[in-house]
Structures are given as structure tokens and as C-alpha cells.
Design a protein around this motif. Structure first.
Motif, mmCIF file in Angstrom:
data_model
loop_
_atom_site.group_PDB
_atom_site.id
_atom_site.type_symbol
_atom_site.label_atom_id
_atom_site.label_comp_id
_atom_site.label_asym_id
_atom_site.label_seq_id
_atom_site.Cartn_x
_atom_site.Cartn_y
_atom_site.Cartn_z
ATOM 1 N N TYR A 1 6.045 9.948 -27.438
ATOM 2 C CA TYR A 1 5.327 9.561 -26.221
ATOM 3 C C TYR A 1 5.331 8.044 -26.014
ATOM 4 O O TYR A 1 4.666 7.539 -25.119
ATOM 5 C CB TYR A 1 3.875 10.051 -26.277
ATOM 6 C CG TYR A 1 3.703 11.551 -26.259
ATOM 7 C CD1 TYR A 1 4.779 12.403 -26.048
ATOM 8 C CD2 TYR A 1 2.452 12.122 -26.442
ATOM 9 C CE1 TYR A 1 4.623 13.784 -26.043
ATOM 10 C CE2 TYR A 1 2.282 13.505 -26.423
ATOM 11 C CZ TYR A 1 3.382 14.333 -26.235
ATOM 12 O OH TYR A 1 3.216 15.695 -26.214
ATOM 13 N N GLY A 2 6.018 7.321 -26.880
ATOM 14 C CA GLY A 2 6.090 5.870 -26.731
ATOM 15 C C GLY A 2 4.906 5.114 -27.296
ATOM 16 O O GLY A 2 4.714 3.930 -27.001
ATOM 17 N N VAL A 3 4.090 5.768 -28.144
ATOM 18 C CA VAL A 3 2.843 5.166 -28.642
ATOM 19 C C VAL A 3 3.128 4.038 -29.640
ATOM 20 O O VAL A 3 4.009 4.153 -30.484
ATOM 21 C CB VAL A 3 1.983 6.260 -29.322
ATOM 22 C CG1 VAL A 3 0.791 5.662 -30.055
ATOM 23 C CG2 VAL A 3 1.534 7.290 -28.295
ATOM 24 N N ALA B 1 7.783 11.026 -20.195
ATOM 25 C CA ALA B 1 7.345 9.966 -19.299
ATOM 26 C C ALA B 1 6.241 10.452 -18.365
ATOM 27 O O ALA B 1 5.422 9.663 -17.908
ATOM 28 C CB ALA B 1 8.517 9.442 -18.488
ATOM 29 N N ASP C 1 0.134 -4.780 -25.119
ATOM 30 C CA ASP C 1 1.083 -3.682 -24.975
ATOM 31 C C ASP C 1 0.653 -2.539 -25.899
ATOM 32 O O ASP C 1 0.611 -2.703 -27.111
ATOM 33 C CB ASP C 1 2.482 -4.179 -25.350
ATOM 34 C CG ASP C 1 3.497 -3.058 -25.397
ATOM 35 O OD1 ASP C 1 3.250 -1.996 -24.803
ATOM 36 O OD2 ASP C 1 4.551 -3.264 -26.044
ATOM 37 N N GLU D 1 2.179 -0.939 -20.843
ATOM 38 C CA GLU D 1 2.785 0.220 -21.504
ATOM 39 C C GLU D 1 4.309 0.065 -21.527
ATOM 40 O O GLU D 1 5.001 0.471 -20.591
ATOM 41 C CB GLU D 1 2.362 1.512 -20.811
ATOM 42 C CG GLU D 1 0.870 1.786 -20.939
ATOM 43 C CD GLU D 1 0.464 3.139 -20.370
ATOM 44 O OE1 GLU D 1 0.961 3.498 -19.296
ATOM 45 O OE2 GLU D 1 -0.337 3.835 -21.032
ATOM 46 N N VAL E 1 -2.797 6.579 -25.031
ATOM 47 C CA VAL E 1 -3.076 8.018 -25.035
ATOM 48 C C VAL E 1 -4.436 8.278 -24.378
ATOM 49 O O VAL E 1 -4.570 9.127 -23.512
ATOM 50 C CB VAL E 1 -3.044 8.573 -26.474
ATOM 51 C CG1 VAL E 1 -3.424 10.054 -26.487
ATOM 52 C CG2 VAL E 1 -1.658 8.376 -27.075
ATOM 53 N N GLY F 1 -3.093 9.942 -21.392
ATOM 54 C CA GLY F 1 -3.303 8.904 -20.390
ATOM 55 C C GLY F 1 -4.550 9.122 -19.545
ATOM 56 O O GLY F 1 -4.916 8.261 -18.756
ATOM 57 N N LYS G 1 2.141 3.451 -25.194
ATOM 58 C CA LYS G 1 1.542 4.401 -24.266
ATOM 59 C C LYS G 1 0.081 4.547 -24.657
ATOM 60 O O LYS G 1 -0.223 4.859 -25.817
ATOM 61 C CB LYS G 1 2.244 5.765 -24.350
ATOM 62 C CG LYS G 1 1.598 6.840 -23.492
ATOM 63 C CD LYS G 1 1.700 6.496 -22.008
ATOM 64 C CE LYS G 1 0.845 7.427 -21.158
ATOM 65 N NZ LYS G 1 0.821 6.994 -19.743
ATOM 66 N N THR H 1 11.478 11.775 -25.593
ATOM 67 C CA THR H 1 10.380 10.966 -25.104
ATOM 68 C C THR H 1 9.939 11.437 -23.727
ATOM 69 O O THR H 1 10.748 11.628 -22.834
ATOM 70 C CB THR H 1 10.802 9.482 -25.036
ATOM 71 O OG1 THR H 1 11.081 9.049 -26.351
ATOM 72 C CG2 THR H 1 9.698 8.634 -24.447
ATOM 73 N N PRO I 1 7.163 1.489 -23.642
ATOM 74 C CA PRO I 1 7.245 2.574 -24.632
ATOM 75 C C PRO I 1 7.894 2.152 -25.949
ATOM 76 O O PRO I 1 8.890 1.416 -25.962
ATOM 77 C CB PRO I 1 8.089 3.630 -23.918
ATOM 78 C CG PRO I 1 7.962 3.329 -22.466
ATOM 79 C CD PRO I 1 7.823 1.833 -22.377
#
Lengths: 747, 81
Positions: free
Chosen positions: A700-702, A9, A629, A692, A634, A15, A632, A7, A694
């Protein structure tokens, strides 16, 4: 599948707010939507629809129409087979009625002719002999034991004995001792609610061009959320092999779930097969309203108990959803979502799906959830009012969190509900002063989010650019997001990447663009495809340098020796590696095919301020803020667009939108003049706050973001209106006449 | 053995049990074992189910691992919009 070890950060591309790749095409008119394709020899297809809500078809006489010069083909259900699979048969029977018409607008026959005038004239010459039958369009009426029977024997094994003949599905979720829970409450409220069927309201109507060759190879261009799904349904209905039907998705003028099935595509293919010519069908707006799926309408009872300090002790919901003339399981998701925002020791939801003489329900953003959560959040709000408690504090007190046993069974992992509630609590909106006839409403929302079948191909071009090929129509900005993730992973500029959406013969299976799945699942597959290409590139460089592949790492868009022991070599960039790819082994590409899992659930909180005109009953939305939430974000612009779009559609559900049926069972408001969606002048700026937290299931925590935003607005608006006028409405939409009546009844 | 929690309307099809135990190491084995042990569940399984394993919801995914200490919840097949 857990990507925690990989993952990221810190991002360079992900972003940021890069330009959308489809923007110029769409503002200049170059983009090709469903109705924009024309091919030589093309015939115009039109569909004859039922004027009855429910009737037996005794005979269809097409002879006069067939004799009309310029008519190339006429089809009815008799021109199609009878698939063994019941769900496929339902789709087919919805596209062309078999034996009975089940709702006003149900397709009966179709013609292909040389031009529109001839096609219209031919439709008038088709004679259908009907015997009208009793009909039912209301869910509570449809569930009665003596209701008109829409379809015989369609109940599945979940339906308990004693239910009416139109009940097709039953579900139940929950845990704990309800009565013991209610026994601990200081106040118990039980309320009943209804919501109307609403249409997805996409700008672009359904449209397609079908070309069926005499070699049994066919091509189909259409506006859809999933070309693979269209292929599977149409090949099943037409009885041809999937490989022989190539489906290409056009640009799409909105879907929101309403383009996750087929209505005209099998009909166009059947006409083309019979005519020996390409056939184009474009639905009129009236036909879209009468014959494509709105969401379910509902009738619901909710009972919740609360202590005087705001703790929910028990909660129960009974949900009755009508999904039109064919069975559906949408109530499952409403029943699971209803209390998902709360940490409850005693909870139960029950759901029933019933058939009615209405068009078949289609998915609409978080299908089943908005109406259930509207009812629950309304009762929670009224409890807060009656106990003089802050509605946000009460939700924080009862909020589900990591380790909470959810109301639908599983135990939550990391979730972002508390973070969104706390963000709302400190936001200026929550403290803004209110004036006369104004009220503030709050609601939580929840959606599951999905992954699903996904296939991505990524090519490193010899000039150092990158081509990504994926198979999901771009509805919410996915081409930008996918390009961004490819650029991020490869370490190249966003402008070096172009993502295209391909046809069904060019990639493996891709599930429909639904379930808030695409940025999550296609993004995940793109990252994995990029990593596969990186492995190839590192392998090529290792050979050039004469060192082990393991001694080469990928950093900042270049292959580098992994440390001093690997040797002293200058980094080779992606462009340098690509330029000599012919010399080092040939084209470089990466692929990834996966049934993606680990999407992670999503929560949002909406705040709405309204002012109600006591003279007219009209509601003006003054201020609206969405907290959600994203895991992430993008491309934050697109995330905000999803949050704003869902909120606006929910405002429409809450205030204006509804299917209105007459005593004759016919739809009374099949058009945007009488079915009113919010327009820009009805709305304030929809403010957004992206959080955000994750998702550990994505590198990428999407998380998915597209559906959650339509879940809270119904209750947020209802709670706001209730507080503004001092009396609560329990039926959506809260149109001016209903509000005026409530105000006048209050005295 | 894996403990599988059933959603309420399936309980009548599994002899009234809220939680059933089957021998399985992945999603597919679990579905096969459920259908064999409780044949009345098979129509629902054939139409499609999701499985929550330790809080994550899976659709299809036969080879998703389930362990004896996993929290396993059988759920309806999910769809989105």
C-alpha cells in the motif's frame, strides 16, 4: 521483496478516519494497564537503590529485613547467574548491580512482602556497605584520559588508540575531499553545541506482575513495547527456556522507546521464584527518572562551508554522546542521520560513545538523530542568515533526492524530502507576518525506519467476521491500522474486523514496537495473511463451481469467475463462503511470518514561530506546522497524532527538559514538578500536512511515521529563538535563564 | 565479486580499505566472506550489522540477494525507539 505489481492506489478503507477500537476502553477505565492486574496471593515488590553516583558494594546484609514478619523474599545480583552474553549481562547488571553501583538510583536489592508497608520497612533494614568512588556525569569530562573509570575495558575494536578509558565506541561516515570542499566555500562556520539528556516522559510508569511456579513455568504481565523481547531477556537472565515463560503485554501508557528493555521484570520474576508467590512491582515516578533510560546527552562540533548562492560545499560533524553506565551505539545513528537531508560531495561525521555515571541510555524516538540534526540545521540556518539567503530555498537547493549518494553511504531511491520542502514553501505559515520579539525557524529531519520479525494470524469466522492476531503492543494506533488493511484486502467493512495483541506463546516472534516498524511490517504481514486466506476461499469456491482455482478471482469481498470462459456463476461473498466453511474443508485462516524489509526512509520539515519575552526569557510557541511524507497514511488521525506528538516532545527538548545532576552526581529533578514537559497550555495547535509518496517496499506504499517527527523540532525552535532575539544559543534546553543571559550578554 | 563499502571506523580492520571485494550472492555469504577475509571485522559482524543493498537497509535477512552490480554498504545494526 518488491510489491510494486501489487501496490494499490485506490482504497476504500485505508486512508479513512474510522473510530479507534481501543477508545471506549480507555476513556471508561476498562482498559488494563501495567499496574491494573492483581492476582491472588500477590506480594508487593520494592527495589532498594543506590544513593551514590559511583561506589563499590562491599557487603549487603539482608538478615534483618529477612527476619521481618511478612517478608517473603529478598534478592540481589547473587540470586542471578552470570550470562555469557555480554549484552545480556549488561541488562542484568543494570537491573541489579553487581560489585559496584554505577549511578544514582542503580538497583541494589529487592524485597517481596505481604504489603507495601512491610516492603518499605524491609528496604530500610537492608544494610549496604559502600565505598564511594570518584564519578563523572558529563560527556566531555568522561572522555578525558584521567576521568574516573566507570567500567574497565569496555571499548570495542572500533575505538582508536589514545581515547580515554570511558570511550566505548567510535564511528565514522562520509565521502569526498573535505578540505577541497571547504576551499570552494565563501563562508565557513564552525559551532559547538550541547544537548541534555531527556526522558521519554510516558504517563504510565513501568509495572509488572510475575508468577513463577514451582514447575519452572512462569507468567509475566507487564507494560512494554515488546513482549517477545521481554521474554528473551528475562528467560536469559533467569536461565529458563523461552517456551516456559509466557509474557503478556498490557495496554501501554506511552513508551516512545523507553519500554524497549527491562528494568523490573527480571527482578519480579526472581522474587517470585524465591517467594513462591506472584510478585507485583510498580516503579515510582522518582525511580523512573533515576533508573530508567533517558536519551543520550551530547556535545557536538559542526563545520559547514557554503557558497554565497547557498550551495553547501563541505560539511563535517563530530558527535560525542554519553549513554550512561553501559556501552551503547546510539552515536552510530546520529552520525549517519546528521547530514542525510543533503546532497553533499564532501561530508564526514565522526562519533564517540562514552560511559558516565548516569542511568543507561534507552531508545527515545529516532535515537541519536535529533541532537545531531539540531547541530547541523542550526549551522545551516546561521549560514543562511549571514549570507542573507532564504533558509527554505537553500534547503531545496541542497536537498537529497532520488539518486543522491547519502552522507551515510547508500544511494537514495525515491524519497519525499523535496516534496515536503516544497509543501512548506507554499504553505501560509511560511508567509505569515511576524511581530516584535518573534522569529521563525525551519528544520529538516530524517529517520531510517525499520521492518523486522513479524508474525500475523488471520481467521475468517463462520459468521463472516475476521479476527486478526498480532504480537506488537498498540502504541500508535496499530490495531485500527491493521484492521483497516485486513478489511481493505478482504473487501469487508472495517467494523467486521477485530485485531487483538496476543502473548508470546500464541504467535511466532515479533520484534519490539519500535523503529516506526509496526504499521509497515505488521500491516504487510496482515495483507499477506489476508491474501493467504483469500487463496483458501477461492480454492473452496473453485471446488464448489467445479472449475480451476486459477479461474476464480477475489474482488470487492467476493469470489468471482475470472471471466466469461470460467463459467457463469454468481459471486460468493466472504460471508457466504465462511458460513459453509465446515462443509468445504474446515476453518479458513491465513498466516504470514516474515522478517520484513523495505521500510523506506522518511523525511519531515518543521516550521516554528516563537515569541520570546525579553524581560523573562520565556519562549511562547505561536505557530507550528509539520510536513511529513507518510508513504500512505493508513489512518490519517493517527499519522497526525504521531506528527503532533513528536513535535511536542521535541519542543520539550528544545525549551525545558533536561536531567540536572549535582556536584554529588545525583539527579536533582527526578519528577514532573522539576523536570518540566510541555503541557497543553504551553502549546499552540500543531498543524500537520501529510504527503504521500508511496514506498515501493509495501503493497500500500506505507512508510513508518512515528520517529521522524521528533527529529526537526530542536533546530526549528533554536533557529526561531535565534532569529527572535538576534543571538544564537548553542546549548539545549533554551530555558528562560539561558535565554535571558544571552539577551543581556548581547546588550 | 561484490564490492562492499565499509563505514569509516571499520576500515582500519580491513587493511585500511574503504571498499572491499568478496565472493557472495546473499547477505549471509557476504558476512561470512568478510569475516574470513578480514578476521578483525568479525567481532563487529557478530554484534550485528545492517546491510544497505541498492539503497534499502536490511537487518539480519541472510538470504537477501546481492549481485555483482548491487550497491552494497555495510552499516551498523539499527535500532529504533
Amino acid at each position: 521483496m518488491n510489491f510494486q505489481s501489487n501496490t494499490k492506489a485506490n482504497f476504500k478503507v485505508v486512508g479513512t478516519r474510522v473510530p479507534r477500537p481501543d477508545g471506549v476502553d480507555k476513556v471508561t477505565g476498562r482498559a488494563l494497564y501495567g499496574a491494573d492486574l492483581n492476582v491472588p496471593g500477590m506480594q508487593v515488590g520494592l527495589i532498594l537503590r543506590s544513593p551514590h553516583a559511583h561506589a563499590t558494594i562491599n557487603r549487603i546484609d539482608t538478615s534483618a529485613a529477612a527476619a521481618l514478619p511478612g517478608v517473603k523474599a529478598i534478592v540481589t545480583s547473587a540470586d542471578l547467574g552470570v550470562p555469557e552474553d555480554q549484552s545480556l549481562r549488561d541488562v542484568q547488571d543494570n537491573c541489579l548491580a553487581r560489585g559496584k553501583v554505577l549511578y544514582d538510583g542503580h538497583a541494589v536489592a529487592a524485597v517481596a512482602a505481604k504489603d507495601m508497608a512491610t516492603a518499605k520497612a524491609a528496604l530500610k533494614l537492608i544494610k549496604v556497605d559502600y565505598t564511594p568512588l570518584p564519578h563523572v556525569t558529563d560527556v566531555d569530562e568522561a572522555m578525558k584520559s584521567d576521568a574516573p573509570v566507570v567500567q574497565e575495558a569496555r571499548a570495542d575494536e572500533s575505538v582508536p588508540a589514545g581515547c580515554g578509558p570511558n570511550v566505548t565506541h567510535y564511528c565514522e561516515f562520509g565521502h569526498g575531499d573535505l578540505e577541497a570542499g571547504f576551499g570552494k566555500a565563501d563562508l565557513i562556520l564552525e559551532r559547538s553545541f550541547t544537548t541534555a539528556a531527556t526522558h521519554q516522559g510516558y504517563i504510565e510508569p513501568h509495572a509488572c506482575v510475575a508468577s513463577y511456579g514451582n514447575d519452572d513455568k512462569a507468567d509475566l504481565w507487564c507494560t512494554t513495547q515488546g513482549q517477545y523481547f521481554v521474554r528473551d531477556l528475562c528467560s536469559g537472565i533467569l536461565g529458563i527456556e523461552g517456551s516456559q515463560l509466557r509474557v503478556t503485554a498490557s495496554e501501554i501508557g506511552g513508551g516512545f522507546g523507553g519500554k524497549t528493555t527491562v528494568f523490573i521484570e527480571p527482578v519480579a520474576l526472581a522474587l517470585s521464584r524465591k517467594a513462591g508467590r506472584p510478585v507485583k512491582i510498580v516503579m515510582s515516578r522518582v525511580d523512573v527518572f533515576r533508573a530508567t533510560g533517558p536519551t543520550v546527552s551530547s556535545s557536538m562540533d559542526v563545520r559547514i562551508g557554503m557558497t554565497k548562492d547557498g550551495r553547501i560545499t563541505a560539511a563535517e560533524a563530530k558527535l560525542r554522546y554519553q549513554g550512561g553506565a553501559f556501552p551503547c551505539g546510539t552515536v552510530d545513528m546520529g552520525a549517519q542521520a546528521a547530514f542525510a537531508a543533503y546532497d553533499l560531495k564532501a561530508v564526514r561525521t565522526q562519533g564517540w560513545n562514552a560511559l558516565t555515571n548516569r542511568p543507561k541510555e534507552a531508545a527515545y524516538r529516532a535515537p541519536g538523530a535529533p541532537m545531531a540534526i539540531y547541530a547541523v540545521e542550526s549551522v545551516v540556518d546561521e549560514l543562511c542568515q549571514q549570507l542573507d539567503l532564504d533558509p527554505l530555498d537553500v534547503r531545496i537547493l541542497n536537498a537529497a533526492d532520488a539518486g543522491t549518494k547519502s552522507s551515510y553511504g547508500p544511494t537514495f531511491d525515491q524519497i519525499g524530502l523535496l516534496a515536503t520542502l516544497e509543501a512548506a514553501k507554499v504553505h501560509d505559515h511560511y508567509r505569515a507576518p511576524l511581530g516584535e520579539n518573534q522569529g521563525r525557524g525551519l528544520s529538516c529531519g530524517f529517520w531510517f525506519n525499520f521492518g523486522g520479525n513479524t508474525s500475523v494470524s488471520l481467521a475468517i469466522n463462520s459468521d463472516g467476521t475476521v479476527s486478526v492476531t498480532e504480537g506488537n503492543p498498540d502504541i500508535g494506533g496499530s490495531r485500527a491500522s491493521i484492521s483497516m488493511m485486513a478489511a481493505e484486502e478482504l473487501g469487508v467493512a472495517y467494523e467486521k474486523v477485530r485485531t487483538i495483541i496476543t502473548d508470546t506463546n500464541s504467535l511466532g516472534q515479533n520484534d519490539v514496537t519500535d523503529g516506526s516498524r509496526v504499521t509497515f511490517a505488521v500491516g504487510l504481514a496482515t495483507i499477506k495473511a489476508a491474501r493467504a486466506a483469500i487463496r483458501v476461499m477461492c480454492g473452496r469456491v473453485a471446488k464448489i463451481w467445479g472449475i480451476d482455482e486459477d479461474a476464480v478471482v477475489w474482488e470487492d469481498g467476493a469470489a468471482k469467475p475470472s471471466g466469461p470462459n470460467a463459467g457463469d456463476f454468481e459471486p460468493m461473498t466472504l460471508a457466504e463462503i465462511a458460513a459453509i466453511s465446515s462443509e468445504t474443508g474446515g476453518p479458513i485462516a491465513g498466516h504470514h511470518e516474515v522478517n520484513a524489509e523495505g521500510a523506506g526512509v522518511s523525511f519531515g520539515v518543521h516550521l516554528a514561530d516563537v515569541e520570546v519575552d525579553p524581560e523573562t526569557g520565556a519562549t511562547k510557541v505561536l505557530r507550528y506546522t509539520v510536513f511529513q511524507d507518510a508513504g500512505k497514511a493508513v489512518h490519517p488521525d493517527y499519522v497526525e497524532g504521531q506528527m503532533q506528538g513528536g513535535a511536542v516532545q521535541g519542543i520539550g527538548w528544545a525549551l525545558n527538559e533536561e536531567y540536572i545532576y549535582g556536584e554529588d552526581g545525583r539527579l536533582q529533578n527526578a519528577g514532573f514538578l522539576d523536570y518540566r514537559v510541555p503541557v497543553a497550555s504551553d502549546l499552540p495547535n500543531i498543524d500537520t500536512v501529510i504527503l504521500e509518496i508511496p514506498n515501493p517496499g509495501h503493497p500500500y506504499g506505507v512508510r513508518g511515521v512515528g520517529e521522524t517527527p521528533i527529529v526537526p523540532p530542536l533546530a526549528a525552535l533554536s533557529n526561531a529563538v535565534g532569529r527572535a532575539i538576534g543571538v544564537r544559543l548553542h546549548d539545549l534546553p533554551m530555558s528562560p535563564p539561558k535565554i535571558l543571559k544571552a539577551v543581556m550578554t548581547k546588550g | 565479486m561484490v564490492s562492499v563499502k565499509l563505514w569509516g571506523s571499520l576500515r582500519d580492520l580491513a587493511e585500511g580499505q574503504e571498499t572491499v571485494e568478496v565472493e557472495a550472492s546473499n547477505f549471509k555469504e557476504l558476512l561470512d566472506a568478510l569475516a574470513a577475509k578480514y578476521p578483525a571485522l568479525k567481532p563487529q559482524i557478530d554484534r550485528g550489522v545492517s546491510l544497505a543493498v541498492d539503497g534499502l537497509v536490511y537487518r539480519n535477512s541472510w538470504f537477501t540477494e546481492v549481485k555483482p552490480d548491487s550497491e552494497v554498504v555495510l552499516m551498523p545494526y539499527m535500532k529504533g525507539g
